[in-house]
Design a protein around this motif. Structure first.
Motif, PDB file in Angstrom:
ATOM      1  N   TYR A  71       3.585  99.004  53.738  1.00 22.28           N
ATOM      2  CA  TYR A  71       4.543  97.931  53.442  1.00 22.28           C
ATOM      3  C   TYR A  71       5.849  98.137  54.209  1.00 22.28           C
ATOM      4  O   TYR A  71       6.458  97.180  54.690  1.00 22.28           O
ATOM      5  CB  TYR A  71       4.847  97.879  51.945  1.00 22.28           C
ATOM      6  CG  TYR A  71       3.760  97.284  51.085  1.00 22.28           C
ATOM      7  CD1 TYR A  71       3.321  95.983  51.282  1.00 22.28           C
ATOM      8  CD2 TYR A  71       3.183  98.026  50.046  1.00 22.28           C
ATOM      9  CE1 TYR A  71       2.331  95.436  50.482  1.00 22.28           C
ATOM     10  CE2 TYR A  71       2.198  97.486  49.245  1.00 22.28           C
ATOM     11  CZ  TYR A  71       1.772  96.187  49.456  1.00 22.28           C
ATOM     12  OH  TYR A  71       0.795  95.642  48.659  1.00 22.28           O
ATOM     13  N   ARG A  72       6.297  99.401  54.312  1.00 22.21           N
ATOM     14  CA  ARG A  72       7.554  99.671  55.009  1.00 22.21           C
ATOM     15  C   ARG A  72       7.485  99.249  56.472  1.00 22.21           C
ATOM     16  O   ARG A  72       8.398  98.609  56.994  1.00 22.21           O
ATOM     17  CB  ARG A  72       7.903 101.162  54.872  1.00 22.21           C
ATOM     18  CG  ARG A  72       9.067 101.658  55.727  1.00 22.21           C
ATOM     19  CD  ARG A  72      10.305 100.808  55.580  1.00 22.21           C
ATOM     20  NE  ARG A  72      10.874 100.849  54.242  1.00 22.21           N
ATOM     21  CZ  ARG A  72      11.815 100.008  53.816  1.00 22.21           C
ATOM     22  NH1 ARG A  72      12.282  99.058  54.618  1.00 22.21           N
ATOM     23  NH2 ARG A  72      12.277 100.094  52.588  1.00 22.21           N
ATOM     24  N   LEU A  73       6.395  99.594  57.160  1.00 22.95           N
ATOM     25  CA  LEU A  73       6.253  99.179  58.557  1.00 22.95           C
ATOM     26  C   LEU A  73       6.172  97.659  58.649  1.00 22.95           C
ATOM     27  O   LEU A  73       6.750  97.043  59.557  1.00 22.95           O
ATOM     28  CB  LEU A  73       5.017  99.821  59.174  1.00 22.95           C
ATOM     29  CG  LEU A  73       4.818  99.524  60.672  1.00 22.95           C
ATOM     30  CD1 LEU A  73       5.945 100.129  61.489  1.00 22.95           C
ATOM     31  CD2 LEU A  73       3.474 100.059  61.157  1.00 22.95           C
ATOM     32  N   PHE A  74       5.459  97.047  57.703  1.00 26.88           N
ATOM     33  CA  PHE A  74       5.345  95.585  57.666  1.00 26.88           C
ATOM     34  C   PHE A  74       6.722  94.940  57.578  1.00 26.88           C
ATOM     35  O   PHE A  74       7.050  94.011  58.318  1.00 26.88           O
ATOM     36  CB  PHE A  74       4.480  95.184  56.469  1.00 26.88           C
ATOM     37  CG  PHE A  74       4.353  93.706  56.234  1.00 26.88           C
ATOM     38  CD1 PHE A  74       3.517  92.927  57.021  1.00 26.88           C
ATOM     39  CD2 PHE A  74       5.062  93.085  55.215  1.00 26.88           C
ATOM     40  CE1 PHE A  74       3.383  91.565  56.798  1.00 26.88           C
ATOM     41  CE2 PHE A  74       4.936  91.730  54.976  1.00 26.88           C
ATOM     42  CZ  PHE A  74       4.101  90.958  55.776  1.00 26.88           C
ATOM     43  N   VAL A 265      20.728 101.178  46.361  1.00 25.59           N
ATOM     44  CA  VAL A 265      20.025 100.575  47.494  1.00 25.59           C
ATOM     45  C   VAL A 265      21.031 100.008  48.489  1.00 25.59           C
ATOM     46  O   VAL A 265      20.914 100.210  49.709  1.00 25.59           O
ATOM     47  CB  VAL A 265      19.049  99.485  47.009  1.00 25.59           C
ATOM     48  CG1 VAL A 265      18.434  98.754  48.201  1.00 25.59           C
ATOM     49  CG2 VAL A 265      17.944 100.096  46.159  1.00 25.59           C
ATOM     50  N   VAL A 266      22.051  99.310  47.986  1.00 24.97           N
ATOM     51  CA  VAL A 266      23.076  98.736  48.864  1.00 24.97           C
ATOM     52  C   VAL A 266      23.846  99.839  49.578  1.00 24.97           C
ATOM     53  O   VAL A 266      24.101  99.760  50.789  1.00 24.97           O
ATOM     54  CB  VAL A 266      24.032  97.823  48.062  1.00 24.97           C
ATOM     55  CG1 VAL A 266      25.237  97.425  48.909  1.00 24.97           C
ATOM     56  CG2 VAL A 266      23.296  96.572  47.580  1.00 24.97           C
ATOM     57  N   LEU A 270      20.197  99.635  52.752  1.00 26.90           N
ATOM     58  CA  LEU A 270      18.874  99.008  52.746  1.00 26.90           C
ATOM     59  C   LEU A 270      18.952  97.584  52.211  1.00 26.90           C
ATOM     60  O   LEU A 270      19.835  97.250  51.424  1.00 26.90           O
ATOM     61  CB  LEU A 270      17.907  99.811  51.871  1.00 26.90           C
ATOM     62  CG  LEU A 270      17.639 101.261  52.264  1.00 26.90           C
ATOM     63  CD1 LEU A 270      16.744 101.929  51.225  1.00 26.90           C
ATOM     64  CD2 LEU A 270      16.996 101.333  53.636  1.00 26.90           C
ATOM     65  N   SER A 271      18.027  96.757  52.618  1.00 22.62           N
ATOM     66  CA  SER A 271      17.853  95.446  51.989  1.00 22.62           C
ATOM     67  C   SER A 271      16.566  95.413  51.184  1.00 22.62           C
ATOM     68  O   SER A 271      16.397  94.547  50.323  1.00 22.62           O
ATOM     69  CB  SER A 271      17.835  94.335  53.047  1.00 22.62           C
ATOM     70  OG  SER A 271      16.817  94.581  54.010  1.00 22.62           O
ATOM     71  N   VAL A 272      15.658  96.359  51.457  1.00 23.10           N
ATOM     72  CA  VAL A 272      14.391  96.444  50.733  1.00 23.10           C
ATOM     73  C   VAL A 272      14.121  97.912  50.390  1.00 23.10           C
ATOM     74  O   VAL A 272      14.226  98.779  51.259  1.00 23.10           O
ATOM     75  CB  VAL A 272      13.209  95.906  51.569  1.00 23.10           C
ATOM     76  CG1 VAL A 272      11.913  95.985  50.781  1.00 23.10           C
ATOM     77  CG2 VAL A 272      13.466  94.476  52.031  1.00 23.10           C
ATOM     78  N   ALA A 273      13.814  98.186  49.128  1.00 18.97           N
ATOM     79  CA  ALA A 273      13.361  99.513  48.705  1.00 18.97           C
ATOM     80  C   ALA A 273      11.957  99.342  48.130  1.00 18.97           C
ATOM     81  O   ALA A 273      11.747  98.532  47.224  1.00 18.97           O
ATOM     82  CB  ALA A 273      14.298 100.118  47.670  1.00 18.97           C
ATOM     83  N   ILE A 274      11.001 100.089  48.639  1.00 16.45           N
ATOM     84  CA  ILE A 274       9.579  99.903  48.335  1.00 16.45           C
ATOM     85  C   ILE A 274       9.046 101.100  47.566  1.00 16.45           C
ATOM     86  O   ILE A 274       9.194 102.244  47.996  1.00 16.45           O
ATOM     87  CB  ILE A 274       8.769  99.714  49.633  1.00 16.45           C
ATOM     88  CG1 ILE A 274       9.274  98.490  50.406  1.00 16.45           C
ATOM     89  CG2 ILE A 274       7.273  99.583  49.332  1.00 16.45           C
ATOM     90  CD1 ILE A 274       8.717  98.393  51.822  1.00 16.45           C
ATOM     91  N   VAL A 289      14.336  93.798  46.564  1.00 22.90           N
ATOM     92  CA  VAL A 289      15.025  93.194  47.704  1.00 22.90           C
ATOM     93  C   VAL A 289      16.441  92.881  47.252  1.00 22.90           C
ATOM     94  O   VAL A 289      16.638  92.184  46.255  1.00 22.90           O
ATOM     95  CB  VAL A 289      14.316  91.911  48.180  1.00 22.90           C
ATOM     96  CG1 VAL A 289      15.113  91.229  49.290  1.00 22.90           C
ATOM     97  CG2 VAL A 289      12.910  92.237  48.678  1.00 22.90           C
ATOM     98  N   VAL A 290      17.433  93.417  47.952  1.00 22.03           N
ATOM     99  CA  VAL A 290      18.809  93.394  47.480  1.00 22.03           C
ATOM    100  C   VAL A 290      19.748  92.936  48.596  1.00 22.03           C
ATOM    101  O   VAL A 290      19.507  93.207  49.775  1.00 22.03           O
ATOM    102  CB  VAL A 290      19.266  94.799  47.008  1.00 22.03           C
ATOM    103  CG1 VAL A 290      20.665  94.745  46.415  1.00 22.03           C
ATOM    104  CG2 VAL A 290      18.296  95.367  45.999  1.00 22.03           C
ATOM    105  N   ALA A 291      20.818  92.259  48.209  1.00 21.81           N
ATOM    106  CA  ALA A 291      21.916  91.952  49.131  1.00 21.81           C
ATOM    107  C   ALA A 291      23.217  91.982  48.351  1.00 21.81           C
ATOM    108  O   ALA A 291      23.267  91.518  47.207  1.00 21.81           O
ATOM    109  CB  ALA A 291      21.728  90.588  49.790  1.00 21.81           C
ATOM    110  N   PRO A 292      24.284  92.526  48.943  1.00 25.67           N
ATOM    111  CA  PRO A 292      25.591  92.434  48.286  1.00 25.67           C
ATOM    112  C   PRO A 292      26.139  91.026  48.449  1.00 25.67           C
ATOM    113  O   PRO A 292      25.749  90.303  49.369  1.00 25.67           O
ATOM    114  CB  PRO A 292      26.444  93.437  49.068  1.00 25.67           C
ATOM    115  CG  PRO A 292      25.827  93.459  50.435  1.00 25.67           C
ATOM    116  CD  PRO A 292      24.349  93.224  50.232  1.00 25.67           C
TER     117      PRO A 292
END
Length: 334
Positions: A71-74, A265-266, A270-274, A289-292
């Motif tokens: 998933y991370r590579l994806f 996470v922010v 990162l914007s995605v932590a899997i 999936v995160v955004a400030p």
């Protein structure tokens, strides 16, 4: 660097598994236009991908499923955030055009909006009071000697205190008191409001002293940063195992853990932590999936979605990015 054919097969497996939640076989992958090679070649490449840690075979006779590494590579290399469709963009625009009222209500409603866009649980946090600063102060005359002191914080929170002034204060002196309070308090912490120096006008100084005392008392009662969770019921359909659902819902009830998760996470950029990347063991089957969101260039909170690792990442990234931008802009305009 993964070669194009192997990358295309990995992408096909990930996308197929996201859609079906079933292990993906080589025959299915070989029939996809993006692959266009024989089933035997696909089988060989899938074995290599499994050896490299990108795929996993849950049973000997089953197809493959992606690992966290897959998933991370994806997310990082094989797919880009997909744009929201026209109906979703209109939904977001209409929501923020009509969003009014208290900050807490707006954040709660935003969590429900984001959950509706993505079909995952949505999380919205405000800045904790320790991080907030005073953005504006105003004294508003009511009737007679009654007045309202209003303090707006950098995180969008509004603190109000009703005053019974010792003297009758006209509009001119209320404006002077507002200007003097602004010079003395802007940028300060609402938990550390200190008296402003005198102006030489006893009426203005009296109004300022009462306003400072009232706002200091009200500011000390501002609640700690809260997390607003929308769409928790959607998590029930996202996981097959009842135990997985129970763990996720249990974590969502622990506000301190959720706030810490989003902030961590922010902070890591990162914007995605899997899966295990976010460090919360009960959520090891989840991605975030995160955004400030920012007000006047200052980060005041974060929004995100929580779902299974087989998440629709392009859609989730697009929704979180758009909503975070619009939320920050809306708070800044208030």
């Amino acid at each position: 660097m993964m070669d194009e054919r192997r990358a295309a097969i990995l992408r096909a497996v990930v996308e197929e598994y996201i859609e079906t939640a079933q292990p993906v076989g080589s025959g299915r992958v070989a029939r996809l236009p993006m692959v266009a090679v024989s089933p035997a070649t696909v089988r060989h490449e899938m074995v290599v991908l499994e050896e490299q840690g990108y795929l996993h075979q849950p049973h000997t006779s089953a197809g493959r499923v992606p690992t966290d590494k897959g998933y991370r590579l994806f997310v990082d290399s094989l797919v880009a955030p997909g744009p929201l469709d026209a109906a979703q963009r209109h939904q977001v625009s209409a929501f923020f055009a009509g969003a009014h009222g208290a900050l807490e209500e707006m954040l709660a409603d935003t969590s429900r909006l984001l959950s509706g866009l993505t079909d995952y649980a949505a999380l919205v946090t405000g800045a904790p009071p320790d991080d907030a600063t005073i953005r504006s102060v105003q004294l508003v005359g009511l009737t007679g000697r009654a007045a309202l002191a209003v303090m707006v914080l950098s995180n969008g929170a509004v603190v109000k205190a009703r005053l019974e002034l010792a003297d009758t204060v006209g509009d001119g002196r209320l404006a002077a008191a507002t200007a003097h309070l602004s010079r003395g308090l802007l940028g300060a912490s609402p938990q550390a409001i200190s008296p402003v120096p005198p102006t030489g006008d006893p009426v203005v100084d009296g109004a300022c002293s009462q306003a400072v005392a009232a706002l200091a008392a009200a500011g000390s009662e501002v609640e700690p940063g809260q997390v607003y969770v929308g769409g928790t019921s959607r998590m029930v359909s996202a996981f097959d195992a009842v135990e997985s659902v129970r763990k996720v819902l249990g974590i969502l009830e622990q506000q301190y853990v959720v706030v810490g998760l989003l902030r961590d996470v922010v902070d890591r950029g990162l914007s995605v932590a899997i899966g295990v990347e976010h460090g919360v063991e009960p959520l090891s089957e989840c991605s975030v999936v995160v955004a400030p969101y920012q007000v006047d260039g200052e980060t005041v909170g974060a929004i995100g979605v929580l779902g299974p690792t087989r998440m629709h990442y392009p859609q989730a990234l697009a929704a979180v990015a758009m909503v975070s931008q619009r939320l920050g802009r809306k708070i800044g305009d208030n």
